[in-house]
Design a protein around this motif. Structure first.
Motif, PDB file in Angstrom:
ATOM      1  N   VAL A 257      68.146  55.025  61.957  1.00  0.00           N
ATOM      2  CA  VAL A 257      68.229  55.760  63.223  1.00  0.00           C
ATOM      3  C   VAL A 257      67.726  54.845  64.335  1.00  0.00           C
ATOM      4  N   ALA A 258      68.107  55.192  65.568  1.00  0.00           N
ATOM      5  CA  ALA A 258      67.778  54.343  66.714  1.00  0.00           C
ATOM      6  C   ALA A 258      66.287  54.420  67.034  1.00  0.00           C
ATOM      7  N   TYR A 259      65.773  53.333  67.612  1.00  0.00           N
ATOM      8  CA  TYR A 259      64.396  53.331  68.102  1.00  0.00           C
ATOM      9  C   TYR A 259      64.250  54.411  69.177  1.00  0.00           C
ATOM     10  N   GLY A 260      63.145  55.090  69.128  1.00  0.00           N
ATOM     11  CA  GLY A 260      62.910  56.193  70.053  1.00  0.00           C
ATOM     12  C   GLY A 260      63.232  57.543  69.456  1.00  0.00           C
ATOM     13  N   SER A 261      63.826  57.589  68.263  1.00  0.00           N
ATOM     14  CA  SER A 261      64.136  58.864  67.625  1.00  0.00           C
ATOM     15  C   SER A 261      62.855  59.522  67.129  1.00  0.00           C
ATOM     16  N   ASP A 262      62.877  60.861  67.037  1.00  0.00           N
ATOM     17  CA  ASP A 262      61.743  61.625  66.517  1.00  0.00           C
ATOM     18  C   ASP A 262      61.761  61.513  64.995  1.00  0.00           C
ATOM     19  N   ILE A 263      60.818  60.761  64.425  1.00  0.00           N
ATOM     20  CA  ILE A 263      60.849  60.512  62.972  1.00  0.00           C
ATOM     21  C   ILE A 263      60.570  61.792  62.182  1.00  0.00           C
ATOM     22  N   ASP A 264      59.762  62.715  62.740  1.00  0.00           N
ATOM     23  CA  ASP A 264      59.522  63.982  62.052  1.00  0.00           C
ATOM     24  C   ASP A 264      60.796  64.812  61.982  1.00  0.00           C
ATOM     25  N   GLN A 265      61.577  64.787  63.063  1.00  0.00           N
ATOM     26  CA  GLN A 265      62.850  65.497  63.067  1.00  0.00           C
ATOM     27  C   GLN A 265      63.819  64.884  62.055  1.00  0.00           C
ATOM     28  N   VAL A 266      63.842  63.565  62.006  1.00  0.00           N
ATOM     29  CA  VAL A 266      64.724  62.885  61.060  1.00  0.00           C
ATOM     30  C   VAL A 266      64.357  63.265  59.619  1.00  0.00           C
ATOM     31  N   GLU A 267      63.071  63.258  59.314  1.00  0.00           N
ATOM     32  CA  GLU A 267      62.643  63.610  57.949  1.00  0.00           C
ATOM     33  C   GLU A 267      62.994  65.054  57.618  1.00  0.00           C
ATOM     34  N   ALA A 268      62.812  65.962  58.570  1.00  0.00           N
ATOM     35  CA  ALA A 268      63.127  67.373  58.329  1.00  0.00           C
ATOM     36  C   ALA A 268      64.621  67.563  58.083  1.00  0.00           C
ATOM     37  N   ILE A 269      65.463  66.851  58.845  1.00  0.00           N
ATOM     38  CA  ILE A 269      66.911  66.976  58.653  1.00  0.00           C
ATOM     39  C   ILE A 269      67.316  66.470  57.269  1.00  0.00           C
ATOM     40  N   LEU A 270      66.777  65.349  56.860  1.00  0.00           N
ATOM     41  CA  LEU A 270      67.149  64.786  55.562  1.00  0.00           C
ATOM     42  C   LEU A 270      66.731  65.695  54.413  1.00  0.00           C
ATOM     43  N   LEU A 271      65.524  66.251  54.481  1.00  0.00           N
ATOM     44  CA  LEU A 271      65.069  67.159  53.432  1.00  0.00           C
ATOM     45  C   LEU A 271      65.897  68.434  53.408  1.00  0.00           C
ATOM     46  N   ASP A 272      66.278  68.908  54.601  1.00  0.00           N
ATOM     47  CA  ASP A 272      67.095  70.122  54.667  1.00  0.00           C
ATOM     48  C   ASP A 272      68.480  69.879  54.080  1.00  0.00           C
ATOM     49  N   VAL A 273      69.062  68.714  54.339  1.00  0.00           N
ATOM     50  CA  VAL A 273      70.375  68.383  53.778  1.00  0.00           C
ATOM     51  C   VAL A 273      70.306  68.319  52.257  1.00  0.00           C
ATOM     52  N   ALA A 274      69.265  67.676  51.719  1.00  0.00           N
ATOM     53  CA  ALA A 274      69.118  67.569  50.265  1.00  0.00           C
ATOM     54  C   ALA A 274      68.874  68.927  49.620  1.00  0.00           C
ATOM     55  N   GLU A 275      68.165  69.805  50.316  1.00  0.00           N
ATOM     56  CA  GLU A 275      67.847  71.112  49.742  1.00  0.00           C
ATOM     57  C   GLU A 275      69.090  71.976  49.577  1.00  0.00           C
ATOM     58  N   TYR A 276      70.016  71.885  50.511  1.00  0.00           N
ATOM     59  CA  TYR A 276      71.202  72.744  50.460  1.00  0.00           C
ATOM     60  C   TYR A 276      72.396  72.088  49.759  1.00  0.00           C
ATOM     61  N   GLU A 277      72.203  70.916  49.204  1.00  0.00           N
ATOM     62  CA  GLU A 277      73.275  70.265  48.460  1.00  0.00           C
ATOM     63  C   GLU A 277      73.238  70.751  47.004  1.00  0.00           C
ATOM     64  N   ASP A 278      74.369  71.289  46.523  1.00  0.00           N
ATOM     65  CA  ASP A 278      74.411  71.873  45.177  1.00  0.00           C
ATOM     66  C   ASP A 278      74.203  70.843  44.074  1.00  0.00           C
ATOM     67  N   PHE A 300      65.119  54.641  57.059  1.00  0.00           N
ATOM     68  CA  PHE A 300      64.606  55.667  56.162  1.00  0.00           C
ATOM     69  C   PHE A 300      65.385  55.612  54.844  1.00  0.00           C
ATOM     70  N   GLU A 301      64.845  56.328  53.844  1.00  0.00           N
ATOM     71  CA  GLU A 301      65.542  56.435  52.556  1.00  0.00           C
ATOM     72  C   GLU A 301      65.300  57.831  51.988  1.00  0.00           C
ATOM     73  N   LEU A 302      66.398  58.513  51.675  1.00  0.00           N
ATOM     74  CA  LEU A 302      66.334  59.828  51.050  1.00  0.00           C
ATOM     75  C   LEU A 302      66.398  59.656  49.535  1.00  0.00           C
ATOM     76  N   LEU A 303      65.402  60.178  48.813  1.00  0.00           N
ATOM     77  CA  LEU A 303      65.323  60.064  47.361  1.00  0.00           C
ATOM     78  C   LEU A 303      65.467  61.460  46.756  1.00  0.00           C
ATOM     79  N   CYS A 304      66.477  61.637  45.919  1.00  0.00           N
ATOM     80  CA  CYS A 304      66.691  62.922  45.266  1.00  0.00           C
ATOM     81  C   CYS A 304      67.313  62.691  43.887  1.00  0.00           C
ATOM     82  N   TRP A 305      67.410  63.766  43.117  1.00  0.00           N
ATOM     83  CA  TRP A 305      67.832  63.664  41.719  1.00  0.00           C
ATOM     84  C   TRP A 305      69.073  64.499  41.467  1.00  0.00           C
ATOM     85  N   VAL A 306      69.909  63.999  40.556  1.00  0.00           N
ATOM     86  CA  VAL A 306      71.079  64.748  40.091  1.00  0.00           C
ATOM     87  C   VAL A 306      70.949  64.932  38.582  1.00  0.00           C
TER      88      VAL A 306
END
Length: 369
Positions: A257-278, A300-306
């Protein structure tokens, strides 16, 4: 010893034909007794043991035992009375040969029946059962033939020497086949992989193990192509088994993501995307890691399991697509590398901008002579 001597003396006192007949009938009686009582005892024993392998083995031993007792009476008669009929085949060697052949056939048959019952065993892979069966049959046959040759006073030394020479020739001619055979045994004993596992070869090919034979292993790649690899090659190569020790597999999705982005917002979006992925499982929970300050982005790096290694590529695709849509909707900028190029006008020829050159040729104004 006294009882044995008294029994032998009593038998010797009888006429030859009576004593010989008595021993033969005694052997048959003992065989019938073992057959009747052995069946009852065998049923009691096998009922307490799970599976069918014990039934098959005990039946084979039981059958061989009463057949041996039946022939044993005839052999005992030849030893006590030295009966030697005028036939081409000696009676002593003939009776022992029958016993050897009977046990050899019973053991080979038992090996085949046992192998047919353990193909679905959780302790032995069904792919190696035919190998073990062939090895067992070869060992039993070789031992039986060797005992028959020794019994009939046939010198086996020349045969052993010839077998050694033939073995060397066959070994040199079929060294690749032997290497593949022993490679398959090594892969099985080491538990490197089994049918259904997803493996990654040194060449980078990844796929599902479809079949493991004595010579080679067949792997179905993600492009639905069957690749046959010799077992000798796999035995000496580094193989990644993605299905062990458990089938679930972790995937990594890098995002910048670009410099100046809200890192807390970025983390929340990534976790929300992973949570709703079947395709993403709940345990272990998805995590986000802020890896580094990149040249033009915060990485950033999103870590999840299948649940299955076959789903890693598909899950990565769906996560990337949803992350892109959410970033667009939330106004999170995904940067791309940029380069600034500066040019000095003094260093650029004048005609590059469509202007005529003001330079005067050195020979301008001179009269030709």
């Amino acid at each position: 010893m006294q009882l044995d001597s008294a029994l032998l003396d009593a038998l010797a006192a009888l006429p030859v034909w009576q004593g010989f007949t008595l021993l033969v009938v005694s052997g048959l009686f003992l065989a019938a007794l073992v057959n009747v009582l052995g069946d009852r005892y065998m049923r009691r024993v096998t009922e307490r043991i799970d599976g069918e392998v014990d039934d098959i083995v005990l039946r084979a031993v039981h059958t061989g035992l009463y057949l041996t007792l039946a022939v044993g009476g005839l052999y005992a008669g030849t030893q006590v009375y030295e009966v030697s009929p005028d036939v081409a085949v000696p009676l002593e060697a003939g009776t022992l040969s029958v016993v050897i052949v009977v046990w050899m056939l019973l053991l080979i048959r038992t090996g085949r029946r046992v192998s047919s019952r353990i193909t679905d065993s959780r302790y032995i892979d069904r792919q190696v059962v035919p190998i073990l069966q062939n090895v067992w049959s070869a060992l039993v046959s070789g031992l039986g033939i060797f005992l028959l040759l020794v019994l009939w006073d046939i010198d086996v030394t020349p045969l052993l020497a010839s077998a050694g020479v033939i073995g060397i020739i066959v070994g040199l001619a079929a060294r690749d086949t032997l290497a593949n055979f022993f490679g398959s045994l090594s892969l099985y004993l080491d538990g490197t992989y089994k049918v259904g596992d997803f493996v990654v070869l040194e060449t980078g090919e990844r796929g599902r193990v479809e079949d493991i034979s004595v010579r080679s292993t067949v792997i179905r790649t993600r492009d639905d192509i069957l690749v046959t690899v010799p077992n000798a090659t796999l035995n000496s190569a580094a193989i990644v088994n993605e299905s062990t020790p458990k089938r679930k597999r972790r995937i990594r999705v890098p995002i910048g993501v670009a410099y100046g982005s809200d890192i807390d917002q970025v983390e929340a979006i990534l976790l929300d995307v992973a949570e709703y992925e079947d395709l993403v499982i709940e345990r272990p929970k998805p995590r986000v890691r802020f890896r580094e300050f990149g040249g033009s982005s915060l990485n950033f790096e999103l870590l999840c399991w299948v649940s299955n290694p076959a789903l890693t590529a598909r899950a990565t695709h769906k996560l990337n697509s949803e992350i892109y849509h959410r970033f667009q909707a939330e106004g999170v900028e995904i940067p791309f590398p940029q380069r600034d190029v500066s040019l000095s006008v003094a260093d650029v020829p004048g005609d590059l901008f469509g202007r005529e050159s003001t330079e005067v040729p050195t020979d301008a104004g001179r009269d030709e002579t």
